[in-house]
Design a protein around this motif. Structure first.
Motif, PDB file in Angstrom:
ATOM      1  N   UNK A  21       0.832  -1.204   0.000  1.00 41.82           N
ATOM      2  CA  UNK A  21       0.000   0.000   0.000  1.00 41.82           C
ATOM      3  C   UNK A  21       0.870   1.259   0.000  1.00 41.82           C
ATOM      4  N   UNK A  22       1.957   1.215   0.799  1.00 39.44           N
ATOM      5  CA  UNK A  22       2.857   2.369   0.835  1.00 39.44           C
ATOM      6  C   UNK A  22       3.524   2.572  -0.529  1.00 39.44           C
ATOM      7  N   UNK A  23       3.923   1.464  -1.171  1.00 42.99           N
ATOM      8  CA  UNK A  23       4.509   1.567  -2.510  1.00 42.99           C
ATOM      9  C   UNK A  23       3.527   2.185  -3.494  1.00 42.99           C
ATOM     10  N   UNK A  37       9.942   4.472   4.821  1.00 40.90           N
ATOM     11  CA  UNK A  37      10.996   3.557   4.379  1.00 40.90           C
ATOM     12  C   UNK A  37      12.145   3.497   5.374  1.00 40.90           C
ATOM     13  N   UNK A  38      12.373   4.582   6.071  1.00 37.59           N
ATOM     14  CA  UNK A  38      13.447   4.594   7.063  1.00 37.59           C
ATOM     15  C   UNK A  38      13.187   3.594   8.182  1.00 37.59           C
ATOM     16  N   UNK A  43       9.480  -3.003  11.301  1.00 37.58           N
ATOM     17  CA  UNK A  43       8.338  -3.894  11.111  1.00 37.58           C
ATOM     18  C   UNK A  43       8.789  -5.349  11.141  1.00 37.58           C
ATOM     19  N   UNK A  44       9.937  -5.629  10.527  1.00 37.40           N
ATOM     20  CA  UNK A  44      10.457  -6.994  10.525  1.00 37.40           C
ATOM     21  C   UNK A  44      10.992  -7.390  11.898  1.00 37.40           C
ATOM     22  N   UNK A  73      19.835  -3.707   9.699  1.00 39.62           N
ATOM     23  CA  UNK A  73      19.299  -2.898   8.601  1.00 39.62           C
ATOM     24  C   UNK A  73      18.775  -1.553   9.128  1.00 39.62           C
ATOM     25  N   UNK A  74      18.099  -1.616  10.275  1.00 42.42           N
ATOM     26  CA  UNK A  74      17.553  -0.389  10.855  1.00 42.42           C
ATOM     27  C   UNK A  74      18.669   0.560  11.297  1.00 42.42           C
ATOM     28  N   UNK A  75      19.726   0.030  11.884  1.00 43.60           N
ATOM     29  CA  UNK A  75      20.848   0.865  12.314  1.00 43.60           C
ATOM     30  C   UNK A  75      21.533   1.538  11.123  1.00 43.60           C
TER      31      UNK A  75
END
Length: 224
Positions: A21-23, A37-38, A43-44, A73-75
């Motif tokens: 939906x965001x895409x 996206x940041x 979420x994962x 990935x978040x860092x």
């Protein structure tokens, strides 16, 4: 009355829907979603934590891999680390995998006093196990190989019995009687999980077997 929780696959599907939906919002120019996206890796992270809790803390390696990779990935996304710095720590995944194997063996020995608890490990090969008589659960791990468990002669001591599975570049197969009510809650990341048994006429509401776990570039299948 017992409240049924959402399977990990449903949670993963909902996460994919949200990303889709965001895409769509971005491609149609409806809104600026750069901030979203940041924080997508978070979420994962939540998905991994949910999978860990949902398995009753039986499955460790799969959720930890998800949390570890998504956390790194978040860092990077928040610019606390660079991708090059994160890559240096990839051997930690092997450490986590080894700890998971040790935990599975420890759990097998601890529960063998109460009944029959099966542990199968297939690394670059195959491991076939059969449960006969009293059965309290199992821990099955396949790494670049296969692990199978035949439950046709098993007699569960309590209902439901739990089988924890981990399939990384490999496959786990569980042979269960057609009349068993099996609840499959395996989290697939570039993998699959399916109950391939033919439908039985002898259906009942109570759950006989709960299969939880993690499948990445591999699969978990229930056969009869």
């Amino acid at each position: 009355m017992q409240t049924r929780r959402l399977p990990s696959q449903v949670v993963l599907g909902a996460l994919v829907v949200v990303v889709g939906i965001v895409l769509l919002t971005e491609t149609t120019g409806y809104a600026d979603v750069d901030v979203f996206w940041t924080y997508v890796p978070s979420l994962f992270i939540l998905l991994g934590v949910y999978a860990f809790v949902a398995s009753g803390f039986r499955n460790v390696i799969g959720p930890l891999i998800i949390v570890g990779v998504a956390g790194a990935w978040q860092l990077v996304a928040l610019e606390y680390l660079t991708a090059e710095e994160v890559v240096q720590f990839w051997p930690l995944l092997i450490v986590l995998l080894g700890l998971s194997i040790i935990l599975g063996q420890y759990r097998s020995r601890a529960k063998s006093v109460e009944g029959t608890y099966v542990s199968a490990l297939g690394i670059f090969g195959g491991s076939e196990k059969r449960a006969s008589g009293a059965f309290t659960g199992a821990d099955l791990t396949a790494l670049f190989g296969g692990a199978s468990l035949d439950l046709r002669d098993a007699d569960p001591e309590d209902h439901p019995v739990h089988v924890s599975t981990t399939a990384l570049f490999g496959g786990v197969e569980i042979v269960a009687p057609r009349e068993w009510n099996v609840q499959l809650d395996v989290l697939p990341i570039f993998g699959g999980a399916s109950d391939d048994r033919a439908r039985s006429e002898d259906e009942h509401e109570h759950v006989d077997l709960v299969v939880t776990g993690f499948a990445a570039f591999g699969g978990v299948a229930i056969e009869d």
